[in-house]
Design an enzyme around this catalytic site. Structure first.
Site, PDB file in Angstrom:
ATOM      1  N   ARG A  50       7.953  -6.944  49.951  1.00  0.00           N
ATOM      2  CA  ARG A  50       8.165  -4.645  49.879  1.00  0.00           C
ATOM      3  C   ARG A  50       8.914  -4.781  50.885  1.00  0.00           C
ATOM      4  O   ARG A  50       9.293  -3.583  50.841  1.00  0.00           O
ATOM      5  CB  ARG A  50       6.749  -4.701  50.225  1.00  0.00           C
ATOM      6  CG  ARG A  50       5.742  -4.301  49.308  1.00  0.00           C
ATOM      7  CD  ARG A  50       4.506  -3.888  49.196  1.00  0.00           C
ATOM      8  NE  ARG A  50       3.256  -4.273  49.218  1.00  0.00           N
ATOM      9  CZ  ARG A  50       3.157  -3.038  47.778  1.00  0.00           C
ATOM     10  NH1 ARG A  50       3.701  -2.123  46.963  1.00  0.00           N
ATOM     11  NH2 ARG A  50       1.774  -3.495  46.908  1.00  0.00           N
TER      12      ARG A  50
ATOM     13  N   SER B 170       0.558  -0.826   0.114  1.00  0.00           N
ATOM     14  CA  SER B 170       0.386   0.351  -0.213  1.00  0.00           C
ATOM     15  C   SER B 170       0.856   1.364  -0.519  1.00  0.00           C
ATOM     16  O   SER B 170       0.595   2.157  -1.172  1.00  0.00           O
ATOM     17  CB  SER B 170      -1.290   0.145   1.031  1.00  0.00           C
ATOM     18  OG  SER B 170      -1.394  -1.213   1.412  1.00  0.00           O
TER      19      SER B 170
ATOM     20  N   GLU C 211      -6.532   5.193  41.841  1.00  0.00           N
ATOM     21  CA  GLU C 211      -7.513   5.248  42.955  1.00  0.00           C
ATOM     22  C   GLU C 211      -7.002   6.489  44.645  1.00  0.00           C
ATOM     23  O   GLU C 211      -7.798   6.460  45.181  1.00  0.00           O
ATOM     24  CB  GLU C 211      -6.862   3.711  43.685  1.00  0.00           C
ATOM     25  CG  GLU C 211      -5.002   4.246  43.796  1.00  0.00           C
ATOM     26  CD  GLU C 211      -5.015   2.569  43.928  1.00  0.00           C
ATOM     27  OE1 GLU C 211      -5.600   1.629  44.409  1.00  0.00           O
ATOM     28  OE2 GLU C 211      -3.228   2.033  44.057  1.00  0.00           O
TER      29      GLU C 211
ATOM     30  N   ASP D  15       2.801  -8.015   9.850  1.00  0.00           N
ATOM     31  CA  ASP D  15       3.630  -8.503   9.884  1.00  0.00           C
ATOM     32  C   ASP D  15       5.231  -7.961   9.725  1.00  0.00           C
ATOM     33  O   ASP D  15       6.100  -8.995  10.558  1.00  0.00           O
ATOM     34  CB  ASP D  15       3.604  -8.968   8.237  1.00  0.00           C
ATOM     35  CG  ASP D  15       2.965  -9.515   7.639  1.00  0.00           C
ATOM     36  OD1 ASP D  15       2.510 -10.598   8.074  1.00  0.00           O
ATOM     37  OD2 ASP D  15       2.848  -9.385   6.226  1.00  0.00           O
TER      38      ASP D  15
ATOM     39  N   GLY E 218       3.741 -13.881   8.083  1.00  0.00           N
ATOM     40  CA  GLY E 218       4.920 -12.860   8.196  1.00  0.00           C
ATOM     41  C   GLY E 218       5.287 -12.672   6.618  1.00  0.00           C
ATOM     42  O   GLY E 218       6.400 -12.186   6.287  1.00  0.00           O
ATOM     43  N   ARG E 219       4.869 -13.532   6.078  1.00  0.00           N
ATOM     44  CA  ARG E 219       5.317 -13.535   4.420  1.00  0.00           C
ATOM     45  C   ARG E 219       6.661 -13.646   4.518  1.00  0.00           C
ATOM     46  O   ARG E 219       7.227 -14.611   5.085  1.00  0.00           O
ATOM     47  CB  ARG E 219       5.071 -12.182   4.191  1.00  0.00           C
ATOM     48  CG  ARG E 219       3.509 -11.920   3.366  1.00  0.00           C
ATOM     49  CD  ARG E 219       3.290 -10.925   2.791  1.00  0.00           C
ATOM     50  NE  ARG E 219       3.135  -9.844   2.872  1.00  0.00           N
ATOM     51  CZ  ARG E 219       2.419  -8.844   2.592  1.00  0.00           C
ATOM     52  NH1 ARG E 219       1.842  -8.995   0.844  1.00  0.00           N
ATOM     53  NH2 ARG E 219       2.520  -7.905   2.733  1.00  0.00           N
TER      54      ARG E 219
HETATM   55  P1  ADP Z   1      -0.141  -4.308   2.050  1.00  0.00           P
HETATM   56  O1  ADP Z   1      -0.482  -3.234   1.709  1.00  0.00           O
HETATM   57  O2  ADP Z   1      -0.427  -5.350   2.983  1.00  0.00           O
HETATM   58  O3  ADP Z   1       1.402  -4.878   1.523  1.00  0.00           O
HETATM   59  P2  ADP Z   1      -0.310  -5.323  -0.772  1.00  0.00           P
HETATM   60  O4  ADP Z   1       0.691  -5.364  -1.570  1.00  0.00           O
HETATM   61  O5  ADP Z   1      -1.515  -5.988  -1.448  1.00  0.00           O
HETATM   62  O6  ADP Z   1      -1.059  -5.488   0.844  1.00  0.00           O
HETATM   63  O7  ADP Z   1      -1.132  -3.554  -1.917  1.00  0.00           O
HETATM   64  C1  ADP Z   1      -2.464  -3.739  -1.419  1.00  0.00           C
HETATM   65  C2  ADP Z   1      -2.695  -2.757  -2.559  1.00  0.00           C
HETATM   66  O8  ADP Z   1      -1.716  -1.328  -2.398  1.00  0.00           O
HETATM   67  C3  ADP Z   1      -2.393  -3.183  -3.742  1.00  0.00           C
HETATM   68  O9  ADP Z   1      -3.988  -4.048  -3.847  1.00  0.00           O
HETATM   69  C4  ADP Z   1      -2.694  -2.053  -4.445  1.00  0.00           C
HETATM   70  O10 ADP Z   1      -3.474  -1.308  -5.084  1.00  0.00           O
HETATM   71  C5  ADP Z   1      -1.784  -1.066  -4.247  1.00  0.00           C
HETATM   72  N1  ADP Z   1      -0.404  -1.933  -4.480  1.00  0.00           N
HETATM   73  C6  ADP Z   1       0.669  -2.828  -4.016  1.00  0.00           C
HETATM   74  N2  ADP Z   1       1.868  -2.341  -4.838  1.00  0.00           N
HETATM   75  C7  ADP Z   1       1.702  -1.053  -5.718  1.00  0.00           C
HETATM   76  C8  ADP Z   1       2.564  -1.096  -6.031  1.00  0.00           C
HETATM   77  N3  ADP Z   1       3.382  -0.554  -6.576  1.00  0.00           N
HETATM   78  N4  ADP Z   1       1.862   0.357  -7.813  1.00  0.00           N
HETATM   79  C9  ADP Z   1       0.991   0.902  -7.440  1.00  0.00           C
HETATM   80  N5  ADP Z   1      -0.477   0.006  -6.166  1.00  0.00           N
HETATM   81  C10 ADP Z   1       0.682  -1.182  -5.469  1.00  0.00           C
END
Ligand code: ADP
Length: 773
Positions: A478, A118, A640, A163, A206-207
């Site tokens: 104590r 994200s 308290e 994670d 944790g990928r």
């Molecule tokens: P997280 O944020 O948990 O790592 P994701 O990897 O699935 O989850 O990313 C969430 C969303 O963020 C994706 O579905 C996409 O819409 C957007 N996103 C992720 N990587 C990219 C990227 N390289 N460019 C543009 N949007 C991205």
């Protein structure tokens, strides 16, 4: 609602919040904090529904949010405004639509809470923003006048992920709640494994990040861990079997192996839980089971820490976007120890990507370093505590020390895991750990005996299963050394103590002070003293955090959630919940922050008629606005000692009387229940980290030093603490030491209590009117 929107919004800034990627506990806390803080700052608040999908769709997916829309959000898991993977946002055409929607909705700032993906998306969006606007104008989708006010994309990132895979922060929002789920499960498996002498291989999420696996191993005392950043060689079966066998020979009845879902060996060959089960079954003939925890790890309620983090970071994000200029780098809100910080989003994304690349390039040192500053340290310390017999790390004989460990004061969760870690560390270095049972009174009772009775050398197997034990297995008391200082000094001499490690609360601090102040009279007291604060009250000078306080806060948060729900049938009820803490308002304040209390009454502020009248007015108004909304009860926290006159019962009675049948109040006193059961993962991990740091400090500063050198070092009586973003050792004595400058002995408090500003945030987010008096 829409007509009101356009009128009220004229000239106001609009701040939108979005949750994206995998959901995590605490995301709702972010939404609540951003929405309410935005409204408080006189901005309009919006939520983008379903992550980037909502941004690309626009229209009703970018929704105006009002104060009451986020009621009860703090205590809910997952994300209530939704999250989806959005393929369209990976494409420029999708991001173009998103840009257009933001301009059309008049959004000035966007707060995005999500993980690695994200925030990579957010960073990309930010870097393309000028060209996206250009394209929207060129293709005549928007006019130059329309885009003009939005030339600078004001974004702020928040790290939400179970994670904890982002570089540049200690924790992501959700990772500790997830760790709590894992620890609950491993503790449960542990019991059955011990009964049947079984082995369990537990796979955690944790990928490609091993944080959850490593922390779960530290927190539960697992025998072996597989993480992607520090893979074992292809001979891992032999290494693992050797460690498991040595633990069994020590007398351990069960074996727990934790494996991260991204586990691999140094050749990047995947290691699966099934392979590990096969090795344990075939080579060691252990009755071995596999447990894959799966999505349970994402579920459940957010822990205290995630409510605290999401709320303070949400507030900080709003401040950051309001203060941003086109020149400031796009921020991401991070945390280091206890301090919320603003970092550079681009840098954070870059470092996180480098960690993934380092793993692929098999550069394990770089991968470990890029995780976070302490990841490698945690891993090394963990390894060391699982191999106490290894002679690899022994220090020279003349530097080895007889270190006594004592618990002082009321029991606090974290005392046992801290002792366990200290003992394991001492043994691996060749020191002699000595347990003093039942505090100073225990020591004094056996002043004339040989090293038996309450003062005994302690072995690895004695403490091995203390990683998840609450209370104090050594026994705590104590009683202070001043009960008989001469005898205390005599005991130090008889038992040939060379250093003292004191774990406890204000009494631990007071004990160290008394011993230090009697060194002139008794030479045997001239040994290094180190205090590790452990008390639910969190009132020890020199630290903003004490072991046990997180467990206590989790217990209080659970208690408040439960009683609040109990009012949903009876309607319009206020609970006045009394917390412990002596003269420290820490527990009341922090619980108030984490459950969204109406108010928190502390000894610093006290309670008077004026406060009560003001708050009853506020209660009356909030119940009026409640129509049809959640009927869960409302909560006021009362420490308290907040007032001698307005006791918890009196406050509840006054509210009931003034409610005149429209609402009532009940007093609720959780009492000793607050000390909690098993330590929370945070208390376990910090116990581990801080205890090892204490012994390392003793070793680095004093091992092999002469009596004169020890005597002249102001750190010969010291306390370890978390202050802001740092772990610090502060001297107790000298003109500038804690005893002279930071201690309010009468109230048993530190002079400077760093958590105090949080009180203002509780009021802002509950909507409590400011005191104009
Ligand atoms: P997280 O944020 O948990 O790592 P994701 O990897 O699935 O989850 O990313 C969430 C969303 O963020 C994706 O579905 C996409 O819409 C957007 N996103 C992720 N990587 C990219 C990227 N390289 N460019 C543009 N949007 C991205």
């Amino acid at each position: 609602m829409t007509s009101g929107e356009s009128i009220s919004s004229v000239g106001k800034r609009r701040i939108a919040v979005m949750t994206s990627g995998g959901d995590s506990q605490g995301m709702n806390g972010v939404v609540r904090a951003v929405v309410r803080m935005s409204i408080h700052m006189n901005c309009d608040a919006y939520a983008v529904l379903e992550g980037y999908e909502g941004l690309v769709l626009g229209g009703n997916s970018i929704k105006r949010m009002y104060w009451d829309d986020v009621r009860d959000y703090l205590s809910r898991g997952g994300t209530l405004i939704g999250t989806k993977r959005c393929m369209a946002f990976y494409e420029r055409s999708g991001r173009l639509k998103a840009a257009k929607n933001l301009v059309l909705k008049g959004i000035n700032a966007l707060v995005i809470c999500g993980g690695d993906g994200s925030l990579t998306g957010a960073d990309r969006f930010r870097s393309e923003w000028p060209s996206l606007l250009e394209e929207l104008v060129q293709t005549q989708q928007l006019s130059p006048e329309q885009v003009e006010p939005y030339r600078h994309l004001n974004i702020c990132g928040l790290l939400g992920s179970i994670d904890n895979d982002m570089s540049g922060t200690d924790a992501t929002i959700g990772c500790y709640s997830s760790l709590e789920r894992i620890c609950e499960m491993v503790d449960a498996v542990d019991d059955t494994a011990t009964s049947h002498m079984r082995a369990f291989v537990i796979e955690v999420m944790g990928r490609n990040c091993g944080w959850l696996a490593l922390m779960a191993s530290i927190a539960t005392g697992a025998d072996y861990v597989f993480i992607p950043e520090k893979p074992p060689g292809q001979d891992w079966p032999e290494e693992m079997c050797e460690i498991v066998t040595s633990h069994r020979q020590f007398g351990k009845r069960r074996t727990i192996i934790i494996i991260s879902e991204g586990a691999q060996d140094t050749q990047l060959e995947k290691i699966t839980a099934d392979q590990v089960v096969k090795v344990l079954t075939e080579q060691l003939h252990l009755d071995t089971r596999r447990t894959v925890l799966g999505h349970i790890q994402r579920g459940g309620l957010p822990s205290f820490y995630d409510r605290w983090l999401s709320t303070l970071q949400g507030v900080e994000a709003v401040k950051a976007v309001l203060e941003a200029t086109p020149q400031t780098p796009t921020p991401v809100i991070t945390v280091r120890e206890n301090k919320i910080l603003r970092s550079d989003l681009q840098e954070c994304v870059r470092l996180t990507k480098s960690a993934a690349k380092a793993i692929q390039a098999r550069d394990w040192n770089a991968a470990m370093k890029l995780r976070d500053a302490e990841f490698k340290e945690y891993f090394d310390s963990y390894k060391l505590t699982t191999s106490p017999e290894s002679t690899r790390l022994r220090i020279p004989q003349e530097h080895r020390v007889r270190i006594a460990i004592i618990h002082v004061g009321a029991p606090a969760a974290g005392m046992n895991p801290a002792t366990r870690a200290a003992v394991a560390y001492c043994l691996s270095r060749g020191h002699t750990p000595i347990a003093i049972h039942n505090g100073f009174p225990g020591l004094l009772r056996h002043h004339d005996t040989k090293p038996i009775g309450s003062v005994r050398e302690i072995k690895w197997i004695d403490v091995e299963d203390w990683a998840n034990e609450g209370g104090s297995e050594l026994g705590t008391n104590r009683g202070l050394p001043s009960e008989d200082m001469a005898k205390t000094a005599h005991c130090f001499e008889v038992h040939r103590l060379e250093a003292l490690f004191i774990i406890g609360g204000f009494e631990a601090f007071a004990s160290a002070s008394q011993i230090r102040n009697n060194r002139d009279k008794y030479p045997s007291l001239r040994i290094p003293l180190i205090v590790l604060p452990a008390t639910i009250s969190n009132n020890v000078p020199g630290t903003e955090y004490s072991l046990g306080s997180d467990t206590c806060l989790n217990t209080l948060v659970g208690f408040c959630d439960a009683i609040r729900q109990s009012a949903s049938a009876s309607r319009r009820r206020v609970f006045v919940v009394e917390t412990q803490g002596g003269y420290s308002g820490y527990l009341a304040t922090m619980t108030g922050l984490a459950i969204g209390a109406l108010a928190a009454y502390t000894p610093d502020d006290g309670i008077d008629l004026h406060t009560l009248t003001r708050d009853i007015d506020f209660i009356r108004k909030s119940f009026q606005n409640d129509q049809g909304a959640s009927r869960a009860g409302k909560i006021i926290l009362r420490n308290e000692r907040a007032s001698q006159i307005y006791t918890t019962q009196v406050v509840a009675d006054v509210i009931t009387a003034e409610g005149r049948g429209r609402f009532d109040a009940r007093a609720a006193v959780p009492g000793h229940y607050q000390q909690g059961g098993r330590p929370s993962p945070i208390d376990r991990i910090r116990a581990f980290k801080l205890a090892i740091k204490c012994i390392q400090f003793l070793e680095d500063t004093f091992a092999g030093k002469s009596a004169d050198e020890i005597n002249s070092n102001p750190l010969n009586a010291t306390i370890i603490g978390i202050q802001g973003s740092e772990v610090v050792f502060s001297p107790m004595g000298s003109d500038y030491g804690l005893e002279a400058t930071q201690t309010d002995w009468g109230a048993r408090l530190p002079r400077n209590q760093a958590w105090r500003p949080v009180r203002g945030i509780i009021d802002i987010l509950s909507g409590r009117p400011e005191d104009k008096e």
